[in-house]
Design a protein around this motif. Structure first.
Motif, mmCIF file in Angstrom:
data_model
loop_
_atom_site.group_PDB
_atom_site.id
_atom_site.type_symbol
_atom_site.label_atom_id
_atom_site.label_comp_id
_atom_site.label_asym_id
_atom_site.label_seq_id
_atom_site.Cartn_x
_atom_site.Cartn_y
_atom_site.Cartn_z
ATOM 1 N N THR A 250 52.058 38.836 45.449
ATOM 2 C CA THR A 250 52.554 37.493 45.775
ATOM 3 C C THR A 250 51.795 36.439 44.990
ATOM 4 O O THR A 250 52.374 35.496 44.453
ATOM 5 C CB THR A 250 52.424 37.215 47.283
ATOM 6 O OG1 THR A 250 53.214 38.157 48.005
ATOM 7 C CG2 THR A 250 52.885 35.808 47.632
ATOM 8 N N HIS A 251 50.482 36.618 44.906
ATOM 9 C CA HIS A 251 49.698 35.628 44.163
ATOM 10 C C HIS A 251 49.950 35.742 42.664
ATOM 11 O O HIS A 251 49.951 34.723 41.958
ATOM 12 C CB HIS A 251 48.209 35.779 44.470
ATOM 13 C CG HIS A 251 47.413 34.577 44.047
ATOM 14 N ND1 HIS A 251 47.691 33.322 44.517
ATOM 15 C CD2 HIS A 251 46.371 34.440 43.180
ATOM 16 C CE1 HIS A 251 46.850 32.451 43.966
ATOM 17 N NE2 HIS A 251 46.049 33.106 43.147
ATOM 18 N N ARG A 254 52.838 33.696 41.928
ATOM 19 C CA ARG A 254 52.510 32.266 41.862
ATOM 20 C C ARG A 254 51.967 31.896 40.479
ATOM 21 O O ARG A 254 52.346 30.867 39.906
ATOM 22 C CB ARG A 254 51.441 31.921 42.912
ATOM 23 C CG ARG A 254 51.894 31.976 44.348
ATOM 24 C CD ARG A 254 50.682 31.829 45.254
ATOM 25 N NE ARG A 254 51.035 31.781 46.669
ATOM 26 C CZ ARG A 254 50.153 31.828 47.652
ATOM 27 N NH1 ARG A 254 48.855 31.942 47.378
ATOM 28 N NH2 ARG A 254 50.543 31.774 48.909
ATOM 29 N N LEU A 255 51.076 32.727 39.962
ATOM 30 C CA LEU A 255 50.479 32.449 38.654
ATOM 31 C C LEU A 255 51.532 32.496 37.550
ATOM 32 O O LEU A 255 51.527 31.662 36.641
ATOM 33 C CB LEU A 255 49.360 33.457 38.371
ATOM 34 C CG LEU A 255 48.154 33.394 39.310
ATOM 35 C CD1 LEU A 255 47.241 34.605 39.095
ATOM 36 C CD2 LEU A 255 47.370 32.099 39.120
ATOM 37 N N ILE A 256 52.449 33.450 37.645
ATOM 38 C CA ILE A 256 53.525 33.556 36.649
ATOM 39 C C ILE A 256 54.434 32.330 36.732
ATOM 40 O O ILE A 256 54.839 31.762 35.705
ATOM 41 C CB ILE A 256 54.329 34.855 36.849
ATOM 42 C CG1 ILE A 256 53.452 36.078 36.549
ATOM 43 C CG2 ILE A 256 55.576 34.861 35.979
ATOM 44 C CD1 ILE A 256 54.085 37.399 36.930
ATOM 45 N N ALA A 415 43.613 42.289 38.871
ATOM 46 C CA ALA A 415 45.076 42.194 38.838
ATOM 47 C C ALA A 415 45.529 40.802 38.413
ATOM 48 O O ALA A 415 46.549 40.641 37.732
ATOM 49 C CB ALA A 415 45.652 42.541 40.211
ATOM 50 N N PHE A 416 44.768 39.761 38.809
ATOM 51 C CA PHE A 416 45.130 38.383 38.468
ATOM 52 C C PHE A 416 44.798 38.036 37.015
ATOM 53 O O PHE A 416 45.425 37.155 36.418
ATOM 54 C CB PHE A 416 44.389 37.387 39.368
ATOM 55 C CG PHE A 416 44.631 37.546 40.850
ATOM 56 C CD1 PHE A 416 45.793 38.121 41.334
ATOM 57 C CD2 PHE A 416 43.680 37.108 41.769
ATOM 58 C CE1 PHE A 416 46.014 38.265 42.694
ATOM 59 C CE2 PHE A 416 43.884 37.244 43.130
ATOM 60 C CZ PHE A 416 45.049 37.824 43.598
ATOM 61 N N LEU A 423 38.757 32.815 36.128
ATOM 62 C CA LEU A 423 38.767 33.550 37.397
ATOM 63 C C LEU A 423 37.677 32.999 38.310
ATOM 64 O O LEU A 423 36.552 32.771 37.876
ATOM 65 C CB LEU A 423 38.536 35.040 37.120
ATOM 66 C CG LEU A 423 39.494 35.670 36.103
ATOM 67 C CD1 LEU A 423 39.036 37.065 35.727
ATOM 68 C CD2 LEU A 423 40.924 35.691 36.640
ATOM 69 N N TRP A 424 38.028 32.828 39.587
ATOM 70 C CA TRP A 424 37.143 32.182 40.552
ATOM 71 C C TRP A 424 36.948 33.100 41.748
ATOM 72 O O TRP A 424 37.902 33.457 42.435
ATOM 73 C CB TRP A 424 37.764 30.860 40.982
ATOM 74 C CG TRP A 424 37.077 30.062 42.048
ATOM 75 C CD1 TRP A 424 36.288 30.495 43.065
ATOM 76 C CD2 TRP A 424 37.161 28.643 42.208
ATOM 77 N NE1 TRP A 424 35.876 29.458 43.852
ATOM 78 C CE2 TRP A 424 36.395 28.300 43.343
ATOM 79 C CE3 TRP A 424 37.819 27.631 41.520
ATOM 80 C CZ2 TRP A 424 36.271 26.977 43.798
ATOM 81 C CZ3 TRP A 424 37.688 26.328 41.978
ATOM 82 C CH2 TRP A 424 36.924 26.011 43.089
#
Length: 568
Positions: A250-251, A254-256, A415-416, A423-424
């Motif tokens: 799901t996240h 959002r990034l895409i 994965a992100f 990246l945080w």
């Protein structure tokens, strides 16, 4: 032959269209079919070139340049001013990362703080927490950081800061360009056009909301936004309890969606993927296989599901305190674990001779596999099923329990990573060793990625075992581990509070002596330009513009002899 001639014709049109794209003029008549095809070909090629800028090295787009170009409409897509600052931010981060140095800053809550920070800080941060607590738009209903304010709030604050940056940049430029060379040599140069990094929370809704929010940020002058993997509607400040995560996929969506929106605008604004999974203890769904190993279930048999127990209690009129106690009692009386932990315990109590080897075989076999497959493998090894129920502990809202922890955060962040520029890892304590471990694990797979660290005022820094020396070096120590962007998210809010509290207390007893000692003398001592607040606001700059356009006399000048600021 006809096909070749047609292709040649379209290619010729494409070259013409490519040249035309450099102009903002629109033709007075609709294009022919060939011209339309050629224009689209040129636009697609232009978007492909945009995709392959060095700026986007390591960024994955699961869509084509044509799919973006077809959604852009007829109007030429011209770069936004914010992209200039986004490129500036990217270069700054890359340069500092190469030298192992930080870009560290503080959260600003107004143009005053922005202008003072500009003298020392290379970037500006705009916090969603601050927006929620002191800056909300709509009906100005302020409150805690639950992501429940209008989604225009933070973009509006960015726009306010960005507009202020432009005013002070113009004012400063005019002062320098109208000064003599000798005067300019003595005048400190201040770069007011500092890139703005802003808090986009969870994206404030579904994917269309994420896209609209991203568009607002880009149009408002933002250089970077961060999106976190919490559930919209369940969002909490990263340092509050009760956080609910969304599935990893799901996240990623959002990034895409955010990247697609930026591509539509040809914006180079940076995307920061933040994970709150290190301290997250709930997840909204078990739909994503990537999350299965971190979901918590119970190995205790024969009891009613937690949600049913609570529902029955509420139906009979139980108080809130009683419901809370029932939930606590239920979780404490049930053995809770991940499925892998349940299997490990089952192997330890089994008759298997080489238990260590059996566990290692199991863990290797189930890596990245869904829970259904893990159950089958466990049954093969043990000879019988392992009882483990991840539905029974679900909350009244339907959320699953989740382990959290740094390993969960590492898996999610990997994965992100292909979809984000930085990246945080949001942490529950300032921990250099944890940060080093986290970045090291990510960089094995994504060696070029840069990291963000929240130097949060939510931490009681004095109680985390730091010496004065280690406190002083913490920012630079983090930078060596790849955490190039670091921020005290709410420094502006806290500094505002401390100064006002001290001045208010002193002013009550000492009157103007307090103001002069605490504020005016200190402003003069440190060279704070707000000492002459009329000039700071741009009065001199605007006055010179008005004099230029109206040839007004000095008697109408706002900065004439009657201005009290001449006394400083």
């Amino acid at each position: 032959m006809l096909r070749l001639r047609t292709a040649h014709t379209i290619s010729s049109f494409a070259r013409t269209a490519q040249r035309a794209m450099s102009s903002t003029a629109l033709p007075p008549h609709p294009p022919s079919l060939d011209e339309e095809a050629a224009q689209f070909e040129a636009r697609t090629k232009d978007m492909e070139d945009f995709f392959f800028q060095p700026r986007f090295e390591g960024i994955k787009r699961p869509y084509t340049a044509a799919s973006v170009a077809s959604k852009q409409g007829t109007l030429p897509v011209t770069p936004l001013p914010g992209s200039l600052l986004a490129d500036k931010l990217f270069a700054l981060l890359k340069n500092n990362a190469g030298d192992g140095k930080p870009v560290h800053t503080m959260g600003a809550i107004d143009p005053v703080q922005m202008t003072q920070m500009a003298r020392n800080q290379e970037v500006v941060y705009v916090s969603g927490w601050a927006a929620s607590s002191v800056l909300t738009t709509g009906n100005n209903e302020v409150g805690p950081d639950l992501g429940d304010y209008p989604y225009t709030t933070v973009p509006n604050q960015v726009h306010r800061i960005f507009r202020a940056q432009q005013l002070h940049d113009k004012k400063h430029y005019d002062e320098r360009m109208t000064a003599t060379a000798e005067q300019r040599a003595k005048m400190p140069f201040v770069d007011y056009l500092r890139p703005i990094i802003a808090d986009a929370d969870t994206g404030h809704g579904g994917l269309s909301a994420v896209m609209k929010l991203t568009k607002l940020f880009a149009e408002s002058g933002t250089s970077a936004i961060h999106l976190e993997d919490q559930l919209h509607g369940g969002k909490k400040c990263g340092h509050l309890g009760g956080k609910v995560l969304v599935p990893t996929s799901t996240h990623i969506s959002r990034l895409i969606a955010a990247r697609f929106q930026l591509d539509l605008m040809k914006s180079t604004m940076l995307l920061i993927a933040r994970t709150d999974s290190e301290s997250g203890k709930l997840i909204s769904s078990n739909v994503d296989v990537a999350d299965h190993e971190f979901i918590v279930g119970t190995t205790t048999k024969g009891s009613e599901p937690l949600a049913q127990v609570l529902s029955e209690a509420e139906a009979r009129g139980a108080t809130g305190a009683e419901v809370d106690r029932l939930e606590k009692d239920w979780t404490e009386s049930h053995e809770m674990s991940t499925f892998n932990q349940a299997v490990e315990k089952a192997i330890a109590s089994s008759s298997i001779l080489d238990k260590e080897s059996a566990l290692k075989t199991y863990l290797s076999a189930v890596d990245s596999k869904p829970n259904s497959v893990a159950r089958e493998i466990a049954t093969d090894i043990l000879g019988e099923p392992v009882f483990w129920d991840w539905d029974a502990p679900r909350t009244r809202e339907g959320y699953y329990h989740y382990t959290g922890g740094v390993e969960a955060a590492i898996k999610r962040t990997k994965a992100f990573a292909p979809y984000a520029d930085l990246l945080w890892l949001e942490t529950k304590s300032p921990n250099l060793e944890q940060a080093k471990y986290f970045s090291g694990k990510i960089r094995v797979q994504h060696p070029g990625k840069l990291f963000v660290y929240n130097l949060s005022p939510s931490f009681n820094w004095s109680q985390h075992g730091f010496s004065d020396a280690s406190l002083k070096s913490f920012v630079w120590d983090l930078a060596k581990e790849g955490f190039v962007l670091q921020l005290i998210s709410l420094a502006g809010l806290h500094s505002n509070a401390v100064t006002t509290a001290e001045l208010s207390s002193r002013f009550k007893e000492d009157g103007m002596l307090a103001y002069v000692e605490l504020i005016q003398r200190k402003e003069k001592e440190i060279g704070c330009d707000v000492l002459t607040h009329q000039k700071w606001s741009g009065a001199n700059y605007i006055d010179r513009i008005l004099s230029t356009v109206s040839s007004g006399s000095s008697s109408t000048s706002a900065i004439g002899k009657d201005s009290t600021e001449h006394s400083f």
